[in-house]
Design a protein around this motif. Structure first.
Motif, mmCIF file in Angstrom:
data_model
loop_
_atom_site.group_PDB
_atom_site.id
_atom_site.type_symbol
_atom_site.label_atom_id
_atom_site.label_comp_id
_atom_site.label_asym_id
_atom_site.label_seq_id
_atom_site.Cartn_x
_atom_site.Cartn_y
_atom_site.Cartn_z
ATOM 1 N N ARG A 1 -11.785 -7.526 0.064
ATOM 2 C CA ARG A 1 -12.301 -6.925 -1.065
ATOM 3 C C ARG A 1 -10.593 -6.723 -1.950
ATOM 4 N NH1 ARG A 1 -15.750 -3.686 0.709
ATOM 5 N NH2 ARG A 1 -14.261 -1.485 0.409
ATOM 6 N N ALA A 2 -10.291 -7.036 -3.056
ATOM 7 C CA ALA A 2 -8.841 -6.337 -3.392
ATOM 8 C C ALA A 2 -9.006 -4.694 -3.587
ATOM 9 C CB ALA A 2 -9.089 -6.949 -4.899
ATOM 10 N N GLY B 1 1.396 3.521 -7.455
ATOM 11 C CA GLY B 1 1.310 2.655 -9.371
ATOM 12 C C GLY B 1 1.810 0.753 -8.061
ATOM 13 N N VAL B 2 1.923 1.598 -6.568
ATOM 14 C CA VAL B 2 2.593 -0.267 -5.820
ATOM 15 C C VAL B 2 1.904 -0.752 -5.131
ATOM 16 C CG1 VAL B 2 4.737 0.639 -5.603
ATOM 17 C CG2 VAL B 2 2.697 1.447 -3.455
ATOM 18 N N ASP B 3 1.729 -1.701 -4.640
ATOM 19 C CA ASP B 3 1.150 -2.604 -3.854
ATOM 20 C C ASP B 3 1.366 -2.516 -2.690
ATOM 21 O OD1 ASP B 3 -0.470 -4.086 -6.818
ATOM 22 O OD2 ASP B 3 2.094 -5.243 -6.825
ATOM 23 N N ILE B 4 2.310 -2.663 -2.334
ATOM 24 C CA ILE B 4 2.944 -2.295 -0.553
ATOM 25 C C ILE B 4 4.022 -1.220 -0.678
ATOM 26 C CG2 ILE B 4 4.218 -3.589 1.266
ATOM 27 C CD1 ILE B 4 3.599 -6.222 0.198
ATOM 28 N N ASP C 1 -3.126 12.071 -0.391
ATOM 29 C CA ASP C 1 -3.506 11.229 -2.013
ATOM 30 C C ASP C 1 -2.744 10.520 -3.036
ATOM 31 O OD1 ASP C 1 -6.264 13.495 -1.242
ATOM 32 O OD2 ASP C 1 -4.753 14.909 -2.072
ATOM 33 N N TRP C 2 -1.692 10.675 -2.918
ATOM 34 C CA TRP C 2 -1.211 9.633 -3.437
ATOM 35 C C TRP C 2 -1.567 7.896 -3.334
ATOM 36 C CZ3 TRP C 2 4.500 11.437 -1.979
ATOM 37 C CH2 TRP C 2 4.790 12.295 -2.825
ATOM 38 N N ILE C 3 -2.482 7.407 -2.015
ATOM 39 C CA ILE C 3 -2.255 6.216 -1.636
ATOM 40 C C ILE C 3 -3.725 6.414 -2.855
ATOM 41 C CG2 ILE C 3 -3.854 5.279 0.012
ATOM 42 C CD1 ILE C 3 -3.005 6.388 1.967
ATOM 43 N N GLU C 4 -3.142 4.818 -3.385
ATOM 44 C CA GLU C 4 -4.505 4.145 -4.499
ATOM 45 C C GLU C 4 -5.117 3.453 -3.564
ATOM 46 O OE1 GLU C 4 -1.407 2.871 -7.608
ATOM 47 O OE2 GLU C 4 -0.941 5.471 -7.707
ATOM 48 N N PRO C 5 -6.342 2.328 -4.006
ATOM 49 C CA PRO C 5 -7.252 1.192 -3.756
ATOM 50 C C PRO C 5 -6.368 0.299 -3.265
ATOM 51 C CG PRO C 5 -8.027 3.357 -5.520
ATOM 52 C CD PRO C 5 -7.098 3.342 -5.628
ATOM 53 N N GLY C 6 -6.549 -0.358 -2.982
ATOM 54 C CA GLY C 6 -6.004 -2.115 -2.848
ATOM 55 C C GLY C 6 -4.240 -2.460 -2.889
ATOM 56 N N MET C 7 -4.087 -1.081 -2.088
ATOM 57 C CA MET C 7 -2.887 -0.523 -1.268
ATOM 58 C C MET C 7 -2.521 -1.523 -0.009
ATOM 59 S SD MET C 7 -0.434 2.503 -1.970
ATOM 60 C CE MET C 7 -0.073 3.506 -3.744
ATOM 61 N N HIS C 8 -1.152 -2.219 0.117
ATOM 62 C CA HIS C 8 -1.221 -2.160 1.958
ATOM 63 C C HIS C 8 -0.360 -1.157 2.327
ATOM 64 C CE1 HIS C 8 -0.446 -3.965 5.234
ATOM 65 N NE2 HIS C 8 1.165 -4.641 5.163
ATOM 66 N N VAL C 9 -0.400 -0.674 2.850
ATOM 67 C CA VAL C 9 0.978 0.493 3.619
ATOM 68 C C VAL C 9 1.010 0.006 5.420
ATOM 69 C CG1 VAL C 9 1.101 2.323 4.193
ATOM 70 C CG2 VAL C 9 -1.034 1.833 2.833
ATOM 71 N N LEU D 1 -2.514 -8.691 4.945
ATOM 72 C CA LEU D 1 -3.424 -7.997 4.706
ATOM 73 C C LEU D 1 -3.340 -7.259 2.838
ATOM 74 C CD1 LEU D 1 -3.109 -6.032 7.556
ATOM 75 C CD2 LEU D 1 -5.717 -7.665 7.249
ATOM 76 N N ALA D 2 -1.541 -7.806 2.655
ATOM 77 C CA ALA D 2 -1.381 -7.423 1.030
ATOM 78 C C ALA D 2 -1.801 -8.325 1.115
ATOM 79 C CB ALA D 2 -0.437 -7.529 0.961
ATOM 80 N N ARG D 3 -2.941 -7.712 -0.389
ATOM 81 C CA ARG D 3 -3.685 -8.644 -1.355
ATOM 82 C C ARG D 3 -2.206 -10.099 -1.651
ATOM 83 N NH1 ARG D 3 -2.995 -4.645 -4.153
ATOM 84 N NH2 ARG D 3 -1.675 -5.468 -6.202
ATOM 85 N N GLU D 4 -2.888 -11.023 -2.247
ATOM 86 C CA GLU D 4 -2.379 -11.600 -2.843
ATOM 87 C C GLU D 4 -0.966 -11.881 -3.788
ATOM 88 O OE1 GLU D 4 -1.741 -15.040 -1.258
ATOM 89 O OE2 GLU D 4 -3.109 -15.199 0.551
ATOM 90 N N ASP D 5 -1.689 -11.399 -4.958
ATOM 91 C CA ASP D 5 -1.175 -11.047 -5.947
ATOM 92 C C ASP D 5 -0.638 -9.629 -5.924
ATOM 93 O OD1 ASP D 5 -2.929 -8.750 -5.667
ATOM 94 O OD2 ASP D 5 -3.306 -9.155 -8.379
ATOM 95 N N ALA D 6 -0.061 -9.114 -3.903
ATOM 96 C CA ALA D 6 0.946 -7.883 -4.792
ATOM 97 C C ALA D 6 2.688 -8.818 -4.711
ATOM 98 C CB ALA D 6 0.874 -7.667 -2.633
ATOM 99 N N HIS D 7 2.904 -7.481 -5.860
ATOM 100 C CA HIS D 7 4.195 -8.031 -6.777
ATOM 101 C C HIS D 7 5.123 -6.977 -6.595
ATOM 102 C CE1 HIS D 7 2.587 -11.989 -8.043
ATOM 103 N NE2 HIS D 7 1.865 -10.896 -9.315
ATOM 104 N N VAL D 8 4.597 -5.626 -5.942
ATOM 105 C CA VAL D 8 5.620 -4.419 -6.500
ATOM 106 C C VAL D 8 5.494 -3.663 -4.964
ATOM 107 C CG1 VAL D 8 6.081 -2.365 -7.627
ATOM 108 C CG2 VAL D 8 4.969 -4.228 -8.986
ATOM 109 N N VAL D 9 7.254 -3.280 -4.877
ATOM 110 C CA VAL D 9 7.153 -2.147 -3.700
ATOM 111 C C VAL D 9 7.195 -0.788 -4.018
ATOM 112 C CG1 VAL D 9 8.022 -2.388 -1.083
ATOM 113 C CG2 VAL D 9 7.339 -4.855 -2.100
#
Length: 378
Positions: free
Chosen positions: A330-331, A206-209, A224-232, A136-144
């Motif tokens: 979608r990303a 600013g994290v991806d995961i 409200d801290w959740i950002e578009p594109g995150m995997h949680v 489920l995470a984006r392929e370009d997820a680099h920051v946890v």
């Protein structure tokens, strides 16, 4: 048979193998190649006013192995100065714990091993989180962003690094010494930048995961801290608010977590002399088991998740990998993997792998199998 301790498990089990064997087992659930019984807890008062005794057990079977994982704990729920509360546990005295996996053969019913559950428990839960990130995470997820700095937080980050090119982790927990120790240990272990930060918001921004791995009994971050594109993902349901659940575009459950289940071919009430039966095998094989007053099922799976998030009832891992349900498309979507479910099967799949590796490498302590056998029919 073998007695396999935690030190042995750490030497025998890699996170890559832990993720792989669980994923293979989960895929077999719909066809009856794997089966599990979710966790059931039983509570009894202790002699202390602030605690309860809790017995927990769960079972699973796959690929020739059956496992029951058993826990014996005294549980307390202390309040913290900030008004939060946590769940604490011990066996006999604080700092010691009793958790065992009893592994048996489904081929001839032979006892195979007792395995201390501590190391394997942390690895199997972290491995589940890794499965969610893999799909489920984006392929370009680099920051946890990691909330929590205990044993689970360690295996979660290890699992994310096994399935994505993780380059940085921001960790927050209320105790500065704990989060600094986590940052130092995990940066050295994984060869990535791990930074201890001073607030939960800083860890999330600013994290991806985003992962919560705490003992908190209330939400640990603001929706409200959740950002578009995150995997949680999470460790417990209480870490996440209902408002946060409503932010998730895609929600996937790992599997069934409790016994509030609809009657299905694989779960039947009053089958034979069993008040509740989880049944593996093909439909033809299942006919060997007598029926007794089958009743319709009740309730529904995971009611706290059923109507939360976008899109109503939520699919599980088997739905996702079989194509019955879509994952991330979608990303910019926010995905959530509920890292709970299939618990008994996690212990049979990972425990079976650990046992096979111990045999191959001559590890573990041998015990006479005859100690557990008898000549009186039970």
């Amino acid at each position: 048979m073998l007695l396999i301790n935690n030190d042995d498990v750490f030497k025998l089990l890699t996170m890559e193998d832990c993720i792989r064997v669980q994923e293979e087992a989960f895929r077999k659930i719909p066809t009856g190649g794997a089966i599990h019984r979710p966790r059931i807890d039983m509570y009894m008062p202790t002699d202390q006013d602030d605690s309860y005794y809790r017995w927990g057990s769960m079972e699973g079977a796959n690929d020739g192995y059956f496992a029951i994982r058993m826990k014996s704990d005294v549980i307390t729920w202390p309040r913290t100065p900030d008004g939060n509360w946590t769940e604490e546990k011990y066996c006999r005295e604080p700092g010691t714990y009793c958790g065992l996996i009893f592994l048996l053969s489904t081929r001839n019913a032979e006892p195979l091993a007792f395995i201390n559950d501590g190391a394997l428990q942390h690895m199997r839960v972290g491995g589940g989180a890794g499965i969610g990130a893999k799909h489920l995470a984006r392929e370009d997820a680099h920051v946890v962003g990691m909330l929590g700095s205990g044993g689970m937080a360690r295996t979660y980050l290890e699992a994310f690094a096994a399935v994505r090119d993780i380059q940085q982790c921001k960790v927050y927990s209320p105790n500065p010494d704990n989060r600094e120790a986590y940052a130092d240990e995990m940066s050295r272990k994984l060869g990535i930048e791990v930074i201890a930060v001073d607030s939960a918001k800083e860890a999330v921004t600013g994290v991806d995961i985003l992962s919560s791995c705490t003992t908190s009994m209330k939400p640990v971050y603001d929706a409200d801290w959740i950002e578009p594109g995150m995997h949680v993902t999470n460790l417990s349901r209480r870490e996440i608010s209902d408002k946060a659940m409503d932010k998730f575009d895609v929600v996937v459950r790992q599997g069934t977590a409790g016994l509030q289940m609809r009657q299905t071919e694989r779960f039947q009430a009053e089958r034979g002399f069993s008040p509740a039966a989880f049944i593996g095998g093909t439909p033809e094989q299942m006919k060997l088991i007598p029926e007794k007053n089958p009743e319709p099922g009740f309730g529904g799976d995971s009611p706290e998740f059923k109507d939360r998030g976008k899109g109503g009832d939520k699919p599980d891992f088997a739905d996702l990998v079989s194509g019955k349900a879509s994952g991330r498309t979608r990303a910019d979507q926010v995905t959530f993997y509920r890292n709970v479910g299939n618990q008994g099967l996690q212990f049979s799949s990972v425990g079976g792998w650990v046992y096979a590796q111990a045999l191959a490498r001559g590890m573990g302590r041998e015990l006479p199998t005859d100690w557990l056998l008898q000549d009186i029919r039970d």
